[in-house]
Scaffold this active site. Sequence first.
Site, PDB file in Angstrom:
ATOM      1  N   LEU A  66      60.782  46.129  71.067  1.00  0.00           N
ATOM      2  CA  LEU A  66      60.516  46.070  72.505  1.00  0.00           C
ATOM      3  C   LEU A  66      59.006  45.946  72.715  1.00  0.00           C
ATOM      4  O   LEU A  66      58.233  46.069  71.768  1.00  0.00           O
ATOM      5  CB  LEU A  66      61.077  47.332  73.167  1.00  0.00           C
ATOM      6  CG  LEU A  66      62.598  47.522  72.977  1.00  0.00           C
ATOM      7  CD1 LEU A  66      63.042  48.859  73.544  1.00  0.00           C
ATOM      8  CD2 LEU A  66      63.384  46.385  73.610  1.00  0.00           C
ATOM      9  N   PRO A  67      58.567  45.694  73.940  1.00  0.00           N
ATOM     10  CA  PRO A  67      57.124  45.474  74.138  1.00  0.00           C
ATOM     11  C   PRO A  67      56.266  46.644  73.669  1.00  0.00           C
ATOM     12  O   PRO A  67      55.255  46.445  72.989  1.00  0.00           O
ATOM     13  CB  PRO A  67      57.002  45.262  75.652  1.00  0.00           C
ATOM     14  CG  PRO A  67      58.343  44.742  76.078  1.00  0.00           C
ATOM     15  CD  PRO A  67      59.339  45.417  75.176  1.00  0.00           C
ATOM     16  N   LYS A 170      48.989  48.775  62.582  1.00  0.00           N
ATOM     17  CA  LYS A 170      49.277  47.539  63.331  1.00  0.00           C
ATOM     18  C   LYS A 170      48.278  47.350  64.477  1.00  0.00           C
ATOM     19  O   LYS A 170      47.765  46.252  64.704  1.00  0.00           O
ATOM     20  CB  LYS A 170      50.706  47.609  63.889  1.00  0.00           C
ATOM     21  CG  LYS A 170      51.093  46.474  64.803  1.00  0.00           C
ATOM     22  CD  LYS A 170      51.179  45.151  64.070  1.00  0.00           C
ATOM     23  CE  LYS A 170      51.363  43.997  65.034  1.00  0.00           C
ATOM     24  NZ  LYS A 170      51.380  42.705  64.344  1.00  0.00           N
ATOM     25  N   LYS A 239      47.873  45.226  75.035  1.00  0.00           N
ATOM     26  CA  LYS A 239      48.456  46.543  74.735  1.00  0.00           C
ATOM     27  C   LYS A 239      48.008  47.032  73.360  1.00  0.00           C
ATOM     28  O   LYS A 239      47.588  48.180  73.194  1.00  0.00           O
ATOM     29  CB  LYS A 239      49.997  46.418  74.803  1.00  0.00           C
ATOM     30  CG  LYS A 239      50.788  47.609  74.387  1.00  0.00           C
ATOM     31  CD  LYS A 239      51.640  47.453  73.126  1.00  0.00           C
ATOM     32  CE  LYS A 239      52.113  46.133  72.706  1.00  0.00           C
ATOM     33  NZ  LYS A 239      52.881  46.018  71.492  1.00  0.00           N
TER      34      LYS A 239
HETATM   35  P1  NDP Z   1      58.789  39.503  74.146  1.00  0.00           P
HETATM   36  O1  NDP Z   1      58.021  39.770  75.366  1.00  0.00           O
HETATM   37  O2  NDP Z   1      59.069  38.097  73.747  1.00  0.00           O
HETATM   38  O3  NDP Z   1      60.218  40.259  74.221  1.00  0.00           O
HETATM   39  C1  NDP Z   1      60.287  41.585  74.635  1.00  0.00           C
HETATM   40  C2  NDP Z   1      61.699  42.086  74.453  1.00  0.00           C
HETATM   41  O4  NDP Z   1      61.784  43.398  75.018  1.00  0.00           O
HETATM   42  C3  NDP Z   1      62.754  41.252  75.180  1.00  0.00           C
HETATM   43  O5  NDP Z   1      63.957  41.365  74.476  1.00  0.00           O
HETATM   44  C4  NDP Z   1      62.829  41.956  76.526  1.00  0.00           C
HETATM   45  O6  NDP Z   1      64.053  41.752  77.203  1.00  0.00           O
HETATM   46  C5  NDP Z   1      62.745  43.394  76.080  1.00  0.00           C
HETATM   47  N1  NDP Z   1      62.295  44.264  77.162  1.00  0.00           N
HETATM   48  C6  NDP Z   1      61.176  44.139  77.909  1.00  0.00           C
HETATM   49  N2  NDP Z   1      61.096  45.169  78.801  1.00  0.00           N
HETATM   50  C7  NDP Z   1      62.206  45.925  78.587  1.00  0.00           C
HETATM   51  C8  NDP Z   1      62.684  47.110  79.194  1.00  0.00           C
HETATM   52  N3  NDP Z   1      62.013  47.726  80.179  1.00  0.00           N
HETATM   53  N4  NDP Z   1      63.854  47.621  78.753  1.00  0.00           N
HETATM   54  C9  NDP Z   1      64.543  47.017  77.764  1.00  0.00           C
HETATM   55  N5  NDP Z   1      64.138  45.885  77.138  1.00  0.00           N
HETATM   56  C10 NDP Z   1      62.962  45.358  77.553  1.00  0.00           C
HETATM   57  O7  NDP Z   1      58.039  40.290  72.987  1.00  0.00           O
HETATM   58  P2  NDP Z   1      58.008  39.963  71.416  1.00  0.00           P
HETATM   59  O8  NDP Z   1      59.384  39.753  70.920  1.00  0.00           O
HETATM   60  O9  NDP Z   1      56.964  38.938  71.170  1.00  0.00           O
HETATM   61  O10 NDP Z   1      57.401  41.351  70.871  1.00  0.00           O
HETATM   62  C11 NDP Z   1      58.203  42.498  70.634  1.00  0.00           C
HETATM   63  C12 NDP Z   1      57.331  43.498  69.879  1.00  0.00           C
HETATM   64  O11 NDP Z   1      56.908  42.912  68.650  1.00  0.00           O
HETATM   65  C13 NDP Z   1      56.043  43.876  70.649  1.00  0.00           C
HETATM   66  O12 NDP Z   1      55.732  45.220  70.429  1.00  0.00           O
HETATM   67  C14 NDP Z   1      55.001  42.963  70.024  1.00  0.00           C
HETATM   68  O13 NDP Z   1      53.692  43.507  70.167  1.00  0.00           O
HETATM   69  C15 NDP Z   1      55.488  42.892  68.582  1.00  0.00           C
HETATM   70  N6  NDP Z   1      55.065  41.705  67.825  1.00  0.00           N
HETATM   71  C16 NDP Z   1      55.228  40.438  68.322  1.00  0.00           C
HETATM   72  C17 NDP Z   1      54.804  39.335  67.566  1.00  0.00           C
HETATM   73  C18 NDP Z   1      54.957  37.926  68.049  1.00  0.00           C
HETATM   74  O14 NDP Z   1      54.432  37.002  67.363  1.00  0.00           O
HETATM   75  N7  NDP Z   1      55.639  37.639  69.154  1.00  0.00           N
HETATM   76  C19 NDP Z   1      54.164  39.520  66.247  1.00  0.00           C
HETATM   77  C20 NDP Z   1      54.146  40.885  65.793  1.00  0.00           C
HETATM   78  C21 NDP Z   1      54.549  41.930  66.556  1.00  0.00           C
HETATM   79  P3  NDP Z   1      64.255  40.525  78.239  1.00  0.00           P
HETATM   80  O15 NDP Z   1      64.818  39.405  77.438  1.00  0.00           O
HETATM   81  O16 NDP Z   1      65.181  41.070  79.243  1.00  0.00           O
HETATM   82  O17 NDP Z   1      62.893  40.206  78.823  1.00  0.00           O
END
Ligand code: NDP
Length: 319
Positions: A66-67, A170, A239
């Site tokens: 999650l975020p 991280k 963040k």
């Molecule tokens: P995204 O913004 O693409 O996706 C976020 C996910 O969290 C979605 O599934 C979203 O659901 C869900 N979400 C957001 N708010 C809520 C909430 N209030 N309740 C429940 N679910 C929620 O993020 P990423 O996939 O890119 O990143 C996820 C994690 O991984 C983060 O911590 C990020 O820092 C880390 N990360 C990301 C990388 C990248 O290259 N993208 C690399 C390394 C780490 P919905 O579909 O409904 O929006």
Amino acid sequence: MNVSFLGLGAIGAPMARHLATPPFALTVWNRTAERARRFVESHPAARTVDSPADAVRGAAIVVTCLPSSREVAALLDAGVRDALAPGALLVDCTSGDPATSRRIAAELAARGVAFLDAPVSGGVVGAEKGTLTVMVGGDAAVLERARPVLGAFGEKIVHCGDVGAGDALKALNNALLAIHVWTTAEALATLEKAGVRADVALDVINTSSGRSNASMNLFPDRVLTRAFPRTFRLALLDKDIGIAADVAREQRVPTPVIQLTAELFRLAHAALGEEADHVEATRLIEDWSGVTIGGAPARPASPPPPPPSEATAMLEQDL
Ligand code: NDP
């Protein structure tokens, strides 16, 4: 093995794909149900359910991506904590914050549920290929239980220390990423104005001591091409460097560059919005300097940014 995956975002979905075949029996849940429905359509061995609590019921291992830790804690409060069976293991692949992870771990331990913070590095491409680096905080014996799941999407799995250690590492790694993106943009904008084209500058920098992943990969592939693909949201890097700045202050390490860069990324996030990619922070420097990195015609410079007052105050406090 029954595994649940909560959070099918940019990196979560390609990670979960590696768990959608035997020996895993995968249940997915995503806040926007349409994303989970599409996932299951292309991975028929997986199933989805309506609520996060239903998703984790009966799972041996639950993965969250999650975020931030805030959303992980909120899901636990929304029924997930009660639905986790004693003996289950929650592996949080969110890039979280150490303090919240420690609190979650303690609450779950009281119910007989184990916890690991296990943020990942390697981006969406690494998630697709199953070559992520996973930095794990928690008990080493618990990590061994999680290893088959982590090994499905991770190539390098490192035990970093107690709960929170993975999150801390991280966050500091991503602070370096943010600093490299920002300073590479500053250097290239300056050089463009001094009459050195960005492609020429990168050609030299990338065989010289100033090179980084930003100069070797991000700027050639994303900035010079003006493609700016959206793979990792600027909001998430804001963040992460914010967490890094907090950890450094907690540890009482004077970190003026990290504190200032955290403030600059807050500014970039506010200016460019929730959906901008992290590399798009470059656009702020382009605006301020009136240069387009990669050679498009010069534009009039916009007014200079506000002074980094908060970072300066923090620095004074630290010292
Ligand atoms: P995204 O913004 O693409 O996706 C976020 C996910 O969290 C979605 O599934 C979203 O659901 C869900 N979400 C957001 N708010 C809520 C909430 N209030 N309740 C429940 N679910 C929620 O993020 P990423 O996939 O890119 O990143 C996820 C994690 O991984 C983060 O911590 C990020 O820092 C880390 N990360 C990301 C990388 C990248 O290259 N993208 C690399 C390394 C780490 P919905 O579909 O409904 O929006």
